[in-house]
Design a protein around this motif. Structure first.
Motif, PDB file in Angstrom:
ATOM      1  N   GLY A  12      -5.603  17.648 -45.731  1.00  0.00           N
ATOM      2  CA  GLY A  12      -6.662  18.607 -45.478  1.00  0.00           C
ATOM      3  C   GLY A  12      -7.019  18.773 -44.010  1.00  0.00           C
ATOM      4  O   GLY A  12      -7.961  19.487 -43.679  1.00  0.00           O
ATOM      5  N   GLN A  13      -6.282  18.113 -43.119  1.00  0.00           N
ATOM      6  CA  GLN A  13      -6.543  18.216 -41.686  1.00  0.00           C
ATOM      7  C   GLN A  13      -5.755  19.369 -41.085  1.00  0.00           C
ATOM      8  O   GLN A  13      -4.768  19.830 -41.642  1.00  0.00           O
ATOM      9  CB  GLN A  13      -6.157  16.902 -40.985  1.00  0.00           C
ATOM     10  CG  GLN A  13      -6.912  15.693 -41.489  1.00  0.00           C
ATOM     11  CD  GLN A  13      -8.388  15.769 -41.174  1.00  0.00           C
ATOM     12  OE1 GLN A  13      -8.772  16.193 -40.088  1.00  0.00           O
ATOM     13  NE2 GLN A  13      -9.211  15.383 -42.141  1.00  0.00           N
ATOM     14  N   VAL A  14      -6.180  19.802 -39.900  1.00  0.00           N
ATOM     15  CA  VAL A  14      -5.524  20.894 -39.197  1.00  0.00           C
ATOM     16  C   VAL A  14      -4.189  20.411 -38.635  1.00  0.00           C
ATOM     17  O   VAL A  14      -4.087  19.303 -38.100  1.00  0.00           O
ATOM     18  CB  VAL A  14      -6.420  21.421 -38.057  1.00  0.00           C
ATOM     19  CG1 VAL A  14      -5.692  22.452 -37.221  1.00  0.00           C
ATOM     20  CG2 VAL A  14      -7.696  22.014 -38.622  1.00  0.00           C
ATOM     21  N   ILE A  15      -3.164  21.230 -38.771  1.00  0.00           N
ATOM     22  CA  ILE A  15      -1.867  20.975 -38.146  1.00  0.00           C
ATOM     23  C   ILE A  15      -1.868  21.744 -36.832  1.00  0.00           C
ATOM     24  O   ILE A  15      -1.924  22.967 -36.827  1.00  0.00           O
ATOM     25  CB  ILE A  15      -0.705  21.437 -39.041  1.00  0.00           C
ATOM     26  CG1 ILE A  15      -0.711  20.678 -40.366  1.00  0.00           C
ATOM     27  CG2 ILE A  15       0.622  21.257 -38.321  1.00  0.00           C
ATOM     28  CD1 ILE A  15       0.303  21.189 -41.369  1.00  0.00           C
ATOM     29  N   ASN A  16      -1.821  21.031 -35.717  1.00  0.00           N
ATOM     30  CA  ASN A  16      -1.911  21.647 -34.403  1.00  0.00           C
ATOM     31  C   ASN A  16      -0.607  21.409 -33.650  1.00  0.00           C
ATOM     32  O   ASN A  16      -0.373  20.311 -33.131  1.00  0.00           O
ATOM     33  CB  ASN A  16      -3.103  21.079 -33.636  1.00  0.00           C
ATOM     34  CG  ASN A  16      -3.395  21.827 -32.363  1.00  0.00           C
ATOM     35  OD1 ASN A  16      -2.568  22.598 -31.880  1.00  0.00           O
ATOM     36  ND2 ASN A  16      -4.581  21.597 -31.821  1.00  0.00           N
ATOM     37  N   LEU A  17       0.263  22.416 -33.600  1.00  0.00           N
ATOM     38  CA  LEU A  17       1.542  22.275 -32.910  1.00  0.00           C
ATOM     39  C   LEU A  17       1.352  22.116 -31.406  1.00  0.00           C
ATOM     40  O   LEU A  17       2.129  21.423 -30.753  1.00  0.00           O
ATOM     41  CB  LEU A  17       2.434  23.481 -33.206  1.00  0.00           C
ATOM     42  CG  LEU A  17       2.874  23.637 -34.668  1.00  0.00           C
ATOM     43  CD1 LEU A  17       3.684  24.902 -34.836  1.00  0.00           C
ATOM     44  CD2 LEU A  17       3.662  22.432 -35.122  1.00  0.00           C
ATOM     45  N   ALA A  18       0.298  22.739 -30.837  1.00  0.00           N
ATOM     46  CA  ALA A  18       0.042  22.625 -29.403  1.00  0.00           C
ATOM     47  C   ALA A  18      -0.325  21.193 -29.031  1.00  0.00           C
ATOM     48  O   ALA A  18      -0.039  20.737 -27.916  1.00  0.00           O
ATOM     49  CB  ALA A  18      -1.079  23.581 -28.998  1.00  0.00           C
ATOM     50  N   ARG A  19      -0.953  20.472 -29.945  1.00  0.00           N
ATOM     51  CA  ARG A  19      -1.333  19.080 -29.721  1.00  0.00           C
ATOM     52  C   ARG A  19      -0.134  18.145 -29.891  1.00  0.00           C
ATOM     53  O   ARG A  19      -0.178  16.980 -29.532  1.00  0.00           O
ATOM     54  CB  ARG A  19      -2.443  18.716 -30.698  1.00  0.00           C
ATOM     55  CG  ARG A  19      -3.058  17.363 -30.484  1.00  0.00           C
ATOM     56  CD  ARG A  19      -4.215  17.128 -31.424  1.00  0.00           C
ATOM     57  NE  ARG A  19      -3.758  17.219 -32.811  1.00  0.00           N
ATOM     58  CZ  ARG A  19      -4.553  17.443 -33.836  1.00  0.00           C
ATOM     59  NH1 ARG A  19      -5.831  17.638 -33.653  1.00  0.00           N
ATOM     60  NH2 ARG A  19      -4.069  17.508 -35.059  1.00  0.00           N
ATOM     61  N   GLY A  20       0.938  18.671 -30.463  1.00  0.00           N
ATOM     62  CA  GLY A  20       2.141  17.874 -30.641  1.00  0.00           C
ATOM     63  C   GLY A  20       2.303  17.291 -32.031  1.00  0.00           C
ATOM     64  O   GLY A  20       3.085  16.355 -32.216  1.00  0.00           O
ATOM     65  N   ASP A  21       1.555  17.815 -33.001  1.00  0.00           N
ATOM     66  CA  ASP A  21       1.701  17.329 -34.382  1.00  0.00           C
ATOM     67  C   ASP A  21       3.119  17.637 -34.870  1.00  0.00           C
ATOM     68  O   ASP A  21       3.626  18.740 -34.695  1.00  0.00           O
ATOM     69  CB  ASP A  21       0.705  18.018 -35.316  1.00  0.00           C
ATOM     70  CG  ASP A  21      -0.722  17.556 -35.111  1.00  0.00           C
ATOM     71  OD1 ASP A  21      -0.919  16.600 -34.347  1.00  0.00           O
ATOM     72  OD2 ASP A  21      -1.626  18.165 -35.707  1.00  0.00           O
ATOM     73  N   LYS A  22       3.744  16.644 -35.474  1.00  0.00           N
ATOM     74  CA  LYS A  22       5.073  16.841 -36.049  1.00  0.00           C
ATOM     75  C   LYS A  22       4.900  17.364 -37.462  1.00  0.00           C
ATOM     76  O   LYS A  22       4.030  16.912 -38.199  1.00  0.00           O
ATOM     77  CB  LYS A  22       5.852  15.533 -36.040  1.00  0.00           C
ATOM     78  CG  LYS A  22       6.182  15.070 -34.639  1.00  0.00           C
ATOM     79  CD  LYS A  22       6.997  13.813 -34.669  1.00  0.00           C
ATOM     80  CE  LYS A  22       7.294  13.360 -33.245  1.00  0.00           C
ATOM     81  NZ  LYS A  22       7.976  12.079 -33.242  1.00  0.00           N
TER      82      LYS A  22
END
Length: 136
Positions: free
Chosen positions: A27-37
């Protein structure tokens, strides 16, 4: 096993947009800019007959997919394989006996005594505490 389609970065962004950048597992945000894989997860695993289509795909955090979803999928796949093996062995035994393989018959309801005070009982109890005969 089915061949998996490869996902381009543009298609991955479309998948994330469809989910509003939310991981369906945690349920958490997936943030590609933060580097989430990110991993692509098949809601119904391919090994269990799921399709390799957009309707059956979700984008998840890599740790959510590996630590939560994959172990559950493995358990379900192992269970399905055991059941398929058991059914194949049963079919072989039936064929060896020369009996046709038929669908399972529905189980019949086991007759039991009526529960005291239940609908099958000949007496019924009113809210006032009085008892009377049920039926005509």
């Amino acid at each position: 096993m089915n061949d998996r389609r490869s996902i381009s970065p543009l298609q991955m962004r479309g998948l994330l947009h469809r989910q509003k950048n939310i991981c369906p597992i945690c349920g958490q945000v997936i943030n590609l800019a933060r580097g989430d894989k990110v991993h692509v997860d098949h809601v119904i695993p391919l090994a269990l007959g799921g399709a390799d289509t957009w309707d059956n795909m979700t984008a998840t955090h890599d740790h959510c997919h590996v630590e939560v979803k994959t172990p559950l999928d493995r358990k379900d796949i192992a269970r399905a394989k055991r059941l398929a093996k058991k059914m194949a062995e049963h079919a072989e035994r039936m064929a060896a006996k020369g009996q046709p393989i038929t669908e399972a018959k529905p189980r019949r309801k086991i007759a039991s005594r009526a529960l005291p005070g239940g609908r099958g009982d000949t007496l019924k109890k009113k809210l006032t505490g009085q008892t009377e005969r049920r039926g005509p």
